[in-house]
Write a protein that holds these residues in place. Structure first.
Motif, mmCIF file in Angstrom:
data_model
loop_
_atom_site.group_PDB
_atom_site.id
_atom_site.type_symbol
_atom_site.label_atom_id
_atom_site.label_comp_id
_atom_site.label_asym_id
_atom_site.label_seq_id
_atom_site.Cartn_x
_atom_site.Cartn_y
_atom_site.Cartn_z
ATOM 1 N N LEU A 199 0.824 -1.200 0.000
ATOM 2 C CA LEU A 199 0.000 0.000 0.000
ATOM 3 C C LEU A 199 0.866 1.262 0.000
ATOM 4 C CD1 LEU A 199 -2.810 1.199 0.098
ATOM 5 C CD2 LEU A 199 -2.808 0.862 2.582
ATOM 6 N N ALA A 200 1.952 1.242 0.796
ATOM 7 C CA ALA A 200 2.854 2.395 0.831
ATOM 8 C C ALA A 200 3.521 2.605 -0.526
ATOM 9 C CB ALA A 200 3.904 2.197 1.928
ATOM 10 N N LEU A 201 3.950 1.517 -1.160
ATOM 11 C CA LEU A 201 4.551 1.637 -2.489
ATOM 12 C C LEU A 201 3.568 2.268 -3.481
ATOM 13 C CD1 LEU A 201 6.378 -1.821 -2.777
ATOM 14 C CD2 LEU A 201 7.479 0.433 -2.838
ATOM 15 N N HIS A 202 2.364 1.771 -3.473
ATOM 16 C CA HIS A 202 1.351 2.296 -4.394
ATOM 17 C C HIS A 202 1.097 3.783 -4.150
ATOM 18 C CE1 HIS A 202 -2.288 2.718 -6.696
ATOM 19 N NE2 HIS A 202 -3.015 2.931 -5.606
ATOM 20 N N ALA B 6 4.690 -2.258 -6.542
ATOM 21 C CA ALA B 6 3.775 -2.863 -5.578
ATOM 22 C C ALA B 6 3.162 -4.142 -6.136
ATOM 23 C CB ALA B 6 2.679 -1.867 -5.217
ATOM 24 N N LEU B 7 2.716 -4.100 -7.406
ATOM 25 C CA LEU B 7 2.117 -5.293 -8.004
ATOM 26 C C LEU B 7 3.141 -6.400 -8.197
ATOM 27 C CD1 LEU B 7 -0.254 -3.581 -10.601
ATOM 28 C CD2 LEU B 7 -0.892 -4.757 -8.473
ATOM 29 N N ALA B 8 4.375 -6.022 -8.529
ATOM 30 C CA ALA B 8 5.439 -7.031 -8.655
ATOM 31 C C ALA B 8 5.728 -7.665 -7.291
ATOM 32 C CB ALA B 8 6.705 -6.392 -9.232
ATOM 33 N N GLY B 9 5.696 -6.841 -6.266
ATOM 34 C CA GLY B 9 5.904 -7.362 -4.913
ATOM 35 C C GLY B 9 4.790 -8.317 -4.508
ATOM 36 N N TYR B 10 3.557 -8.012 -4.908
ATOM 37 C CA TYR B 10 2.445 -8.909 -4.609
ATOM 38 C C TYR B 10 2.631 -10.257 -5.299
ATOM 39 C CZ TYR B 10 -2.122 -11.088 -4.953
ATOM 40 O OH TYR B 10 -3.152 -11.991 -4.916
ATOM 41 N N GLU B 11 3.017 -10.238 -6.566
ATOM 42 C CA GLU B 11 3.214 -11.493 -7.301
ATOM 43 C C GLU B 11 4.346 -12.313 -6.676
ATOM 44 O OE1 GLU B 11 1.339 -12.832 -9.526
ATOM 45 O OE2 GLU B 11 -0.023 -11.108 -9.505
ATOM 46 N N ALA B 12 5.414 -11.640 -6.264
ATOM 47 C CA ALA B 12 6.524 -12.356 -5.627
ATOM 48 C C ALA B 12 6.065 -12.985 -4.313
ATOM 49 C CB ALA B 12 7.688 -11.395 -5.382
ATOM 50 N N LEU B 13 5.267 -12.251 -3.548
ATOM 51 C CA LEU B 13 4.755 -12.779 -2.284
ATOM 52 C C LEU B 13 3.828 -13.967 -2.545
ATOM 53 C CD1 LEU B 13 4.322 -12.593 0.785
ATOM 54 C CD2 LEU B 13 2.496 -10.953 0.338
#
Length: 481
Positions: A202-205, A213-220
């Motif tokens: 959320l902070a990244l976005h 942020a979306l890349a971080g979500y996919e990695a997670l």
């Protein structure tokens, strides 16, 4: 200022601003055990285990004598007569909770968490003030012993939860740029903490780094699938979808408020005095623990449920319940009810730390009925309380209040039978009613079973029930509760 104590960092005592010399590490360990919480008697044998553990092979030659020596030296170090007193096979430190930084800290955290939705700014200020009271990276830094280790583990989990709450408030207040760096660091240290990663994404976005942020979500998502075989939690999935759609995500996520209590028994009789005392205990400050015990059939479980319902207003953040079961399975269930998703292979120590972290700053009541080892399941967090039915006395902490639950008085047994079987039937045969009560040992669970049998057979008299019970020879059946 008087005598004050600091536990959030190195253990310190100050008299009117002047720091006192508390002596050797083991001496400090004794003081720590007497300070949590202050004013309560700590038995000498508990102090021995707090310092050297439960394995007596690791104890020194004269552990009780060494405890006495440490206490004597602490009395001299503290200076004030009557502060550290011996009584009834143990010792007590006479100091108010307000003189100990730990309890002031926990009270401020609880206030901040309660305010986080209504007044985020005030909650953030209170939480920052509370976290600023720490004087070191770890509580009781340098203090040895099993007790100090347990306290550090609990406070580490609570502090981590408080920091996450603070960063969530920063995002709610539009301080995403200031929160981004600490969130990135914590997310790297805790790769499976989904709530922490939700805040980081959320902070990244909000800092304009939406692709990251979306890349971080996919990695997670890939990491959770590969390491745990899990999909991301619904809150994370929802956040990713909102970011993709360009919507404004919800900043503060409301935590679940579990309500797991069994139904209350409407016709509880003969326990008014115990109910009043139990309510007094559970509405007291700190982290009260109430133990209820008695012979099989005494109704301790029903009383525990009734009392838990009566004090629900004191515990608005939820009520957890376990009726038996293994400690690890119960802990995992509690965590899920509180909004966490523990890994299947998580050990009991990790589960316990996460449990206490989730409870930090919340007001939750825990009801344990027939749990063999309740210690790990007790909240031990300021603002939370516990009712334990059927536990052995030694399984409860020293500060627990224990109430004995026995058979009903004859007039209360009569009242219970009348409520269930019908007042007219009971009034017509008082002698037979007295016989039923005697055959049931005046135990409410057995009385209830007998009365329900009578109520289901309108053609029976109470004397018929007496004959049926006498033929069985063992009352109306052995109670399970």
């Amino acid at each position: 200022m008087g005598l004050v104590f600091s536990l959030l960092g190195p253990l310190r005592a100050r008299q009117d601003g002047r720091e006192l010399d508390l002596g050797r590490p083991q001496q400090r360990a004794v003081l720590a055990a007497l300070l949590i919480p202050p004013g309560q008697l700590v038995p000498t044998d508990r102090l021995v285990e707090d310092l050297w553990g439960a394995d007596d092979a690791r104890w020194p030659k004269d552990p009780v004598g060494q405890i006495g020596t440490h206490v004597h030296r602490l009395r001299r170090a503290l200076g004030e007569p009557g502060v550290l007193v011996g009584a009834a096979g143990g010792y007590r430190l006479e100091a108010p909770r307000t003189a100990v930084d730990l309890f002031r800290y926990e009270a401020e955290v609880a206030e901040a968490v309660a305010l986080r939705h209504q007044d985020p700014l005030r909650a953030r200020e209170s939480l920052a003030r509370a976290l600023g009271s720490w004087e070191g990276p770890r509580a009781l830094d340098g203090v040895p012993g099993a007790f100090a280790d347990r306290v550090r583990e609990r406070l580490d989990a609570g502090r981590f939860a408080a920091v996450k709450t603070l960063l969530g408030l920063d995002l709610a207040l539009g301080r995403h740029a200031e929160a981004l760096e600490p969130l990135a660091g914590l997310a790297a240290e805790h790769p499976q903490d989904e709530e922490l990663h939700r805040l980081h994404l959320l902070a990244l976005h909000r800092c304009g780094r939406t692709a990251e942020a979306l890349a971080g979500y996919e990695a997670l998502r890939e990491r959770l699938d590969g390491e745990l075989g899990l999909e991301p939690a619904p809150a994370l999935v929802e956040l990713a979808e909102q970011i993709r759609r360009g919507e404004a995500p919800v900043l503060l996520r409301r935590l679940p408020r579990p309500s797991q209590l069994p139904p209350d028994i409407p016709d509880l009789v003969g326990r008014a005095g115990q109910v009043r005392e139990a309510e007094r205990v559970l509405r007291s400050p700190g982290s009260p623990v109430l133990g209820l015990s008695g012979p099989a059939g005494c109704g301790a479980s029903a009383l525990a449920v009734h009392v838990a319902h009566a004090v629900q207003d004191t515990y608005p953040d939820g009520r957890l319940y376990a009726g038996g079961g293994g400690t690890k399975a119960v802990l995992a269930g509690f965590l899920r009810a509180l909004g966490d998703r523990p890994a299947a292979d998580a050990g009991i120590d990790e589960l316990g730390a996460r449990y206490r972290g989730l409870l930090a700053g919340r007001r939750v009541l825990v009801l344990l009925d027939g749990v063999a080892e309740p210690a790990v399941l007790l909240p031990a967090v300021a603002g939370c309380g516990a009712v334990v039915a059927g536990a052995e006395p030694g399984a409860l902490p020293d500060g627990a209040v224990r109430l004995a639950v026995g058979p009903l008085e004859p007039h209360d047994a009569y009242e219970l039978l009348a409520r269930i079987a019908g007042a007219d039937r009971v009034r017509r045969e008082p002698e037979a009613v007295a016989e039923v009560a005697a055959l049931c040992g005046h135990l409410p669970v057995l009385l209830r079973t007998a009365a329900e049998r009578l109520a289901a057979r309108p053609q029976w008299s109470v004397a018929d029930l007496v004959r049926w019970l006498a033929l069985r020879g063992d009352g109306p059946g052995r109670p399970s509760r």
